[in-house]
Each structure stands twice: as C-alpha cells, then as structure tokens.
Design a protein around this motif. Structure first.
Motif, short mmCIF file in Angstrom:
data_model
loop_
_atom_site.label_atom_id
_atom_site.label_comp_id
_atom_site.label_asym_id
_atom_site.label_seq_id
_atom_site.Cartn_x
_atom_site.Cartn_y
_atom_site.Cartn_z
N CYS A 26 13.69 26.37 65.74
CA CYS A 26 14.43 27.31 64.87
C CYS A 26 13.50 28.08 63.95
O CYS A 26 13.92 29.07 63.35
N GLY A 27 12.27 27.63 63.80
CA GLY A 27 11.32 28.34 62.96
C GLY A 27 10.98 27.64 61.66
O GLY A 27 10.48 28.27 60.72
N LYS A 28 11.21 26.34 61.60
CA LYS A 28 10.94 25.60 60.36
C LYS A 28 9.50 25.74 59.90
O LYS A 28 9.24 25.98 58.72
N LEU B 72 5.35 30.47 55.54
CA LEU B 72 5.48 31.76 54.85
C LEU B 72 6.04 31.56 53.45
O LEU B 72 5.57 32.19 52.49
N LEU B 73 7.06 30.72 53.32
CA LEU B 73 7.66 30.46 52.01
C LEU B 73 6.65 29.82 51.08
O LEU B 73 6.47 30.25 49.94
N ALA B 74 5.98 28.78 51.56
CA ALA B 74 4.98 28.09 50.74
C ALA B 74 3.87 29.05 50.31
O ALA B 74 3.47 29.07 49.14
N ASP B 75 3.38 29.85 51.25
CA ASP B 75 2.32 30.82 50.91
C ASP B 75 2.80 31.81 49.86
O ASP B 75 2.07 32.14 48.93
N SER B 76 4.04 32.28 50.00
CA SER B 76 4.56 33.28 49.06
C SER B 76 4.74 32.70 47.66
O SER B 76 4.74 33.44 46.68
N LEU B 77 4.89 31.38 47.56
CA LEU B 77 5.08 30.71 46.28
C LEU B 77 3.81 30.04 45.75
O LEU B 77 3.82 29.49 44.66
N CYS B 78 2.75 30.07 46.57
CA CYS B 78 1.51 29.33 46.27
C CYS B 78 1.80 27.84 46.13
O CYS B 78 1.28 27.16 45.23
N TRP B 79 2.63 27.33 47.01
CA TRP B 79 2.98 25.91 47.07
C TRP B 79 2.28 25.30 48.29
O TRP B 79 1.80 25.99 49.17
N LYS B 80 2.27 23.99 48.34
CA LYS B 80 1.75 23.26 49.51
C LYS B 80 2.82 23.28 50.60
O LYS B 80 4.02 23.33 50.33
N PHE B 81 2.36 23.22 51.85
CA PHE B 81 3.26 23.13 53.00
C PHE B 81 2.91 21.88 53.79
O PHE B 81 1.73 21.60 54.02
N HIS B 82 3.94 21.17 54.23
CA HIS B 82 3.76 20.04 55.15
C HIS B 82 4.81 20.12 56.24
O HIS B 82 5.96 20.47 55.98
N GLU C 215 4.17 13.57 40.95
CA GLU C 215 2.96 14.32 40.58
C GLU C 215 3.27 15.78 40.23
O GLU C 215 2.35 16.57 40.00
N ASN C 216 4.56 16.13 40.20
CA ASN C 216 5.00 17.51 39.91
C ASN C 216 4.37 18.53 40.85
O ASN C 216 3.98 19.62 40.43
N LYS C 217 4.24 18.15 42.12
CA LYS C 217 3.71 19.07 43.13
C LYS C 217 4.87 19.82 43.77
O LYS C 217 5.87 19.21 44.16
N ASN C 218 4.72 21.12 43.87
CA ASN C 218 5.70 21.94 44.57
C ASN C 218 5.33 21.98 46.04
O ASN C 218 4.23 22.40 46.40
#
Length: 158
Positions: free
Chosen positions: A6-8, A14-24, A66-69
């Motif tokens: 589905c594109g997860k 893309l979402l994580a990059d746009s928010l400067c968050w980590k992606f897993h 750890e308050n990680k986004n």
C-alpha cells in the motif's frame, strides 16, 4: 498501517523526511524465521507475530520515553495488534487504504522484497479496518498523501 504494497514505507519515509523525524520499517524487526516463512508464501499467524509485536511495543515505549519523534511503517492489520502497538495516547495511526486490485498491481511491479503478491489475499482477509485513524487513499500521489497526513496532524511547513 495497511496491507503489503500500500506504500507504508514510501509514505513513511517521505513523511519522516518532511518532519525531520526518524523512520523505521517494522519489517526490519521480523525474525529470520518469519521472513523465511513469508518468502515461501506462507502467511504468518498470530503466534508468529506476537514476539515481533512485543519487540515493536518495546521500541515504541523507548522512543516515547526518550521523546523521539518516529514514523513507524507497520501493517498492524488486526485490532488486537494495534492494541499492543498503540500503547500511548501520543501515538497517531495512519491507515493507507486501497483496493485489492490496485495494491496487487503494485506488488506485481515490486522487486527485491520478501512479501510478494501471493500473500496479499491473506493480508486482506486479516485486515480489520481501524476506527481511530487518519485515512488516506493509496491511489493518490505520495506527496499529496504526506500533505494530507501533516494537515490531519496539524503539522505544517517543513
């Protein structure tokens, strides 16, 4: 969340990059035995998934402590799985929704992934659509989906 194909991962990155968050990607947390089973076209059962879900819950709790986004791409097909993963009110679920035919076509084109189109029917059979999620349509462009998610989360700008 959503079925395989589905594109997860694409949307999540893309979402994580746009928010400067980590992606897993939750797929990377699967045991070698689970991956081997899926490569053979054998659907995982609840017993196969439970250690994986518990590990994911531990990671989620750690990230929150750890308050990680973090954006985590995970199928989370059943309500019982989501009960394990949605262990804190700060977590927001996004459901990437699409038809069997559209997603099957995507899986046919995908290469180098252990989850092939043979298991898609079992994923749709297991799928219990969530009540409490941001719903986005798989047919839309990834960038449009990301903007809709950001808007729903009330996170604007770069």
């Amino acid at each position: 969340m959503g079925v395989s194909g589905c594109g997860k991962t694409t949307i999540g990155k893309l979402l994580a990059d746009s928010l400067c968050w980590k992606f897993h990607d939750a797929d990377t947390f699967h045991s070698p035995a689970n991956i081997a089973k899926m490569q053979l076209g054998i659907p995982l059962n609840d017993a196969d998934r439970m250690p994986w879900l518990e590990d994911l819950q531990d990671y989620i709790k750690s990230w929150l402590q750890e308050n990680k986004n973090v954006v985590l791409a995970c199928s989370a097909l059943k309500a019982s799985y989501r009960q394990i993963l949605l262990c804190d009110s700060r977590i927001q679920l996004v459901y990437i929704q699409g038809s069997f035919d559209v997603i099957q076509d995507r899986l046919r084109k995908r290469q180098n992934h252990f989850m092939g189109e043979k298991l898609l029917k079992s994923q749709f059979n297991d799928l219990e659509e969530p009540d409490n999620a941001i719903f986005v349509d798989v047919a839309e462009a990834p960038e449009v989906i990301v903007e809709k998610i950001r808007k729903a989360l009330r996170i604007y700008g770069s």
